[in-house]
Design a protein around this motif. Structure first.
Motif, short mmCIF file in Angstrom:
data_model
loop_
_atom_site.label_atom_id
_atom_site.label_comp_id
_atom_site.label_asym_id
_atom_site.label_seq_id
_atom_site.Cartn_x
_atom_site.Cartn_y
_atom_site.Cartn_z
N LEU A 1 28.70 41.17 44.30
CA LEU A 1 28.27 40.55 45.55
C LEU A 1 28.52 39.06 45.48
N GLY A 2 29.10 38.51 46.55
CA GLY A 2 29.33 37.07 46.64
C GLY A 2 29.15 36.60 48.06
N ALA A 3 29.15 35.27 48.24
CA ALA A 3 28.98 34.71 49.58
C ALA A 3 29.66 33.37 49.65
N SER A 4 30.36 33.13 50.77
CA SER A 4 30.93 31.82 51.08
C SER A 4 30.09 31.19 52.17
N ASP A 5 30.60 30.13 52.79
CA ASP A 5 29.85 29.46 53.85
C ASP A 5 29.73 30.33 55.10
N SER A 6 30.57 31.36 55.23
CA SER A 6 30.56 32.17 56.45
C SER A 6 30.60 33.67 56.21
N ASN A 7 30.72 34.11 54.95
CA ASN A 7 30.90 35.54 54.69
C ASN A 7 30.11 36.01 53.47
N TYR A 8 29.73 37.29 53.53
CA TYR A 8 29.36 38.02 52.33
C TYR A 8 30.57 38.82 51.87
N PHE A 9 30.75 38.93 50.55
CA PHE A 9 31.81 39.74 49.97
C PHE A 9 31.17 40.82 49.11
N MET A 10 31.52 42.07 49.37
CA MET A 10 31.01 43.19 48.59
C MET A 10 32.19 43.92 47.96
N LEU A 11 32.35 43.71 46.65
CA LEU A 11 33.42 44.36 45.90
C LEU A 11 32.94 45.74 45.49
N ALA A 12 33.76 46.77 45.72
CA ALA A 12 33.32 48.14 45.48
C ALA A 12 34.43 48.97 44.84
N GLU A 13 34.02 49.96 44.08
CA GLU A 13 34.93 50.96 43.54
C GLU A 13 35.05 52.11 44.52
N ARG A 14 36.19 52.80 44.48
CA ARG A 14 36.36 54.03 45.26
C ARG A 14 37.16 55.01 44.41
N ASN A 15 36.96 56.30 44.64
CA ASN A 15 37.69 57.32 43.89
C ASN A 15 39.15 57.36 44.32
N LEU A 16 40.03 57.62 43.35
CA LEU A 16 41.46 57.73 43.62
C LEU A 16 41.94 59.14 43.28
N ASP A 17 42.87 59.64 44.09
CA ASP A 17 43.49 60.93 43.81
C ASP A 17 44.53 60.83 42.70
N VAL A 18 45.07 59.62 42.50
CA VAL A 18 46.18 59.45 41.56
C VAL A 18 45.74 58.98 40.19
N SER A 19 44.44 58.75 40.00
CA SER A 19 43.96 58.22 38.72
C SER A 19 42.50 58.57 38.53
N ASN A 20 42.10 58.67 37.25
CA ASN A 20 40.68 58.83 36.94
C ASN A 20 39.94 57.50 36.99
N PHE A 21 40.67 56.39 36.98
CA PHE A 21 40.06 55.08 37.15
C PHE A 21 39.75 54.85 38.63
N SER A 22 38.82 53.96 38.90
CA SER A 22 38.39 53.69 40.28
C SER A 22 39.30 52.68 40.94
N GLY A 23 39.63 52.92 42.22
CA GLY A 23 40.31 51.94 43.03
C GLY A 23 39.35 50.87 43.49
N ILE A 24 39.83 49.91 44.29
CA ILE A 24 39.05 48.74 44.65
C ILE A 24 39.07 48.54 46.17
N ASN A 25 37.90 48.33 46.75
CA ASN A 25 37.75 47.93 48.15
C ASN A 25 36.96 46.64 48.22
N LEU A 26 37.24 45.84 49.25
CA LEU A 26 36.46 44.65 49.52
C LEU A 26 35.91 44.74 50.94
N VAL A 27 34.59 44.75 51.06
CA VAL A 27 33.93 44.76 52.36
C VAL A 27 33.45 43.35 52.66
N VAL A 28 33.75 42.87 53.86
CA VAL A 28 33.39 41.51 54.27
C VAL A 28 32.42 41.60 55.45
#
Length: 393
Positions: free
Chosen positions: A46-73
């Motif tokens: 979780l992070g925040a700038s002067d105008s936004n919150y940033f939520m970094l998240a993992e997501r499941n991938l079909d091509v890998s057992n490792f987690s992909g990455i999403n950024l919600v603003v």
């Protein structure tokens, strides 16, 4: 297309504030839904700038057992603005977002080469850039900021079977680096891979720098998961040894001098200290610092410790989750090391904990997951105003 579910649950989550007093600019609960009911996100930073919150998240991938990455603003009232789904090449983000100036950073790896990369989020949150790192390791495990706002990275080198600590500037240049052996013939690669691919086997990796300048990391050393102190010399300056993977430090925060606030674990038990002196120049055992068990904390629960100050006292907040699937905040006085009060988030739905941050105005933001209709895992973001925190205290 993402839908925003906005829940103003002042009675359930903010019992100290009446509905008439509720101000969404200073306190809110937002849950971010998705039209794809099968999708599940695991927020990690979780992070925040002067105008936004940033939520970094993992997501499941079909091509890998490792987690992909999403950024919600989201905007500063928690209202959803946009979401970036990063290309499947980049996986396994480290926990937490590191803020230098108005830019946020995190580490991840290339799913094909397993080489670490530095992710860069500008204040606008409209793009994410990546820099390949010249680090003698794979598998980025944890990250934090140094005292002079460089980036500290803990990673694992499977070829040399070493834990690697790196000091990296915001341009991605490795300033200094040290490797410590985990012990001859002691291959922990399966535990490292399971840490990334199996939620039930996540390990409490972390790193940082004490006010004295000494660096530390919680990682593999000398056959076990231990808290290691270092000045980037050939050998550590001190070690707080764990017990294989069954006991050790869960999270830690310097509170001045050689004093630290920490949460430790021993099998399914958890221990909290608001202030304890840890030697950075000797070898000791983590179990020597454990006292009364806190039975309500869930086994292998995520946790984080942050500083919090009022005009009257300096405190630390331990954030974690309970066996009853609530988020719990423990407020400890850093002068006496004593517990001041406890606060819970979540009543009807299960809530998990991912990250917490404190703002300059004294308000607190907490992020994790909750479940819609009891089965759709979704990200939540809640903000507790300074006035509500003072009432808690």
């Amino acid at each position: 297309m993402r839908i925003l579910v906005s829940l103003f649950l002042t009675i359930l989550l903010f019992s100290s504030c009446s509905e008439e007093e509720f101000n969404p600019e200073s306190a809110f609960l937002q849950i971010y839904d998705d039209n794809n009911y099968n999708v599940a996100y695991k927020p990690v930073g979780l992070g925040a700038s002067d105008s936004n919150y940033f939520m970094l998240a993992e997501r499941n991938l079909d091509v890998s057992n490792f987690s992909g990455i999403n950024l919600v603003v989201a905007d500063l009232e928690g209202t959803f603005k946009n979401e970036i789904q990063l290309e499947d090449r980049f996986v396994a983000p480290t926990k937490g977002l590191l803020k230098v100036g108005n830019v946020h950073y995190f580490f991840c790896m290339d799913r094909n080469t397993l080489r670490p990369h530095l992710g860069i989020i500008p204040a606008s949150g409209e793009t994410v850039e990546f820099i390949s790192l010249n680090v003698s390791a794979s598998y980025p495990l944890a990250a934090s900021l140094s005292n002079d706002n460089k980036l500290i990275l803990l990673s694992y080198n499977p070829e040399g079977q070493t834990s690697v600590l790196s000091d990296i500037d915001v341009q991605g240049t490795v300033v200094k680096q040290v490797q410590y052996s985990i012990g001859p013939g002691n291959d922990v690669l399966s535990a490292v891979v399971n840490h990334f691919t199996k939620r039930s086997e996540r390990l409490p990796f972390f790193c940082g720098q004490a006010p004295s300048g000494t660096y530390y990391f919680n990682g593999f050393f000398n056959y076990t998961l231990s808290l290691v102190f270092t000045t980037f010399g050939d050998e550590p300056t001190g070690v707080v040894q764990g017990q294989a993977l069954n006991a050790g430090m869960q999270s830690l925060l310097p509170v001045g001098g050689n004093d630290f606030a920490f949460m430790g674990f021993q099998f399914s038990d958890h221990f909290i200290s608001g202030k304890t002196t840890l030697s950075s120049t000797e070898i000791s055992s983590s179990v020597n610092y454990f006292s009364r068990n806190i039975p309500e904390i869930a086994e292998k629960a995520n946790s984080k410790i942050v500083s919090y100050s009022t005009t009257e006292s300096d405190m630390v907040i331990f954030a974690s989750e309970t066996e009853g699937r609530q988020v719990v905040l423990y407020f400890y006085d850093t002068f006496t090391g004593s517990l001041i009060n406890t606060y819970y988030i979540g009543t009807l739905n299960p809530f998990t904990f991912s990250d917490i941050m404190v703002f300059e105005d004294g308000s607190i933001a907490v992020m994790g997951t909750t479940y819609l209709a009891g089965r759709f895992e979704r990200i939540y973001l809640t903000k507790i105003s300074r006035e509500q925190v003072l009432e808690i205290l």
